[in-house]
Design an enzyme around this catalytic site. Structure first.
Site, PDB file in Angstrom:
ATOM      1  N   THR A   5      -2.396   1.609  38.266  1.00 17.43           N
ATOM      2  CA  THR A   5      -2.868   2.975  38.077  1.00 17.43           C
ATOM      3  C   THR A   5      -4.227   2.959  37.392  1.00 17.43           C
ATOM      4  OG1 THR A   5      -0.631   3.902  37.934  1.00 17.43           O
ATOM      5  CG2 THR A   5      -2.386   5.134  36.855  1.00 17.43           C
ATOM      6  N   SER A   6      -5.188   3.719  37.942  1.00 22.75           N
ATOM      7  CA  SER A   6      -6.513   3.884  37.348  1.00 22.75           C
ATOM      8  C   SER A   6      -7.223   2.525  37.217  1.00 22.75           C
ATOM      9  CB  SER A   6      -6.405   4.607  36.007  1.00 22.75           C
ATOM     10  OG  SER A   6      -7.665   5.011  35.541  1.00 22.75           O
ATOM     11  N   SER A   7      -7.478   2.033  35.997  1.00 21.14           N
ATOM     12  CA  SER A   7      -8.061   0.700  35.853  1.00 21.14           C
ATOM     13  C   SER A   7      -7.186  -0.331  36.559  1.00 21.14           C
ATOM     14  CB  SER A   7      -8.209   0.347  34.374  1.00 21.14           C
ATOM     15  OG  SER A   7      -8.693  -0.965  34.201  1.00 21.14           O
ATOM     16  N   HIS A  49      -6.001  13.138  37.696  1.00 19.60           N
ATOM     17  CA  HIS A  49      -5.925  11.710  37.359  1.00 19.60           C
ATOM     18  C   HIS A  49      -4.754  11.489  36.410  1.00 19.60           C
ATOM     19  CE1 HIS A  49      -7.861   7.786  37.372  1.00 19.60           C
ATOM     20  NE2 HIS A  49      -7.597   7.681  36.079  1.00 19.60           N
TER      21      HIS A  49
END
Length: 300
Positions: free
Chosen positions: A136-138, A284
């Site tokens: 997720t994300s990074s 996000h």
């Protein structure tokens, strides 16, 4: 990036799997960067077992992501090993900006994560031919990096709200700087390339590789104000080129209301080489769809 409360419960390796908690692997020393390796191994495991690497977001941790996502109950049901890398940086981000991490065996965070997989194969009965990565994300950015730089290790990936492989490159960034390099232009969705240009970037990170490429599942919200929505189309362009796919089909309200599913090439949502999910009004990050990940990975 979202901020999570860190939760950690440690158990000895001898009782690992007796409750749903992860443990740090003190025996893992094969850097080259100083990421922590945490694992969850169910008590009932038939070797060789599939491996899923689940990578947390900035301001997160392996411990928090193991409870924020819900893979551990599925690991008990389906008998797979979970690896949770833990960022070494003060902000909890992984390095996806340096040439070291982007390149195969380049000496960055990505090589350390690939070495975690090898450790799990050697020490926990993991199946080197059924290894998958998600985040997720990074962690989603690193998922794209992992399948790009280590197609010989991973069979498929599922990226939640990330950016294309190579998009976050920062000239002069190093694998050990804290915090890792950050690209505002990429985060803001201002980096656009043709499908072939994106594909060429992926191929350049492991130029000697000629084998099959991992299948990819991509998730992104239209209201993402951290890693902006244009990155979704750029990722789909990138992997469609890498996987040599030219046709696609859209299905509205799949797998739920407001989501649009895009399947490239032949196959179903579970078997196609490239599947994307655009989530209308979702910010996000897109919530993890664990059961769909397992179906895409061919585990359930």
């Amino acid at each position: 990036m979202q901020l999570l409360t860190t939760f950690a419960t440690f158990v000895a390796l001898g009782t690992l799997g007796s409750c749903q908690s992860i443990t740090k692997v003190s025996g893992f020393k094969d850097g080259p960067t100083s990421l922590g390796m945490y694992v969850y191994v169910p008590k009932k495991l038939t070797a060789p077992a599939p491996i899923i690497v689940a990578i947390h977001h900035c301001q997160g941790s392996a411990q928090a992501y193991s409870t924020e996502s819900h893979y551990m109950p599925l690991a008990d049901s389906h008998g797979f090993i979970l690896i949770y890398p833990n960022s070494r940086s003060s902000g909890g981000c992984f390095d996806v900006a340096s040439t070291a991490s982007l390149s195969h065996n380049g000496g960055g965070d990505s090589q350390t994560i690939a070495n975690m997989v090898k450790y799990a194969v050697a020490n926990y009965g993991g199946d080197a031919n059924r290894t998958f990565v998600t985040g997720t994300s990074s962690g989603a950015m690193m998922t794209n990096v992992m399948v790009g730089a280590y197609p010989d290790v991973f069979k498929a990936g599922s990226a939640y709200s990330g950016v294309p492989d190579g998009c976050f490159f920062v000239s002069g960034a190093t694998a050990t700087q804290d915090p890792p390099g950050w690209s505002n232009a990429c985060a803001n969705g201002q980096v656009t390339k043709t499908a072939e240009e994106w594909g060429n970037l992926v191929r350049s990170y492991y130029p000697d590789y000629t084998g099959p490429r991992p299948r990819m599942q991509i998730w992104h919200g239209t209201s993402d104000n951290t890693l902006h929505y244009p990155n979704y189309q750029e990722m789909m362009k990138q992997w469609s080129n890498v996987l040599k796919l030219t046709t696609s089909k859209n299905t509205a309200n799949t797998p739920q209301s407001g989501y649009t599913q895009t399947i490239y090439g032949d196959g179903t949502a579970a078997t196609a080489e490239l599947v994307g999910y655009s989530a209308q009004g979702v910010g996000h990050t897109v919530p993890v769809h664990e059961s769909m990940d397992l179906a895409f990975f061919g585990i359930a």
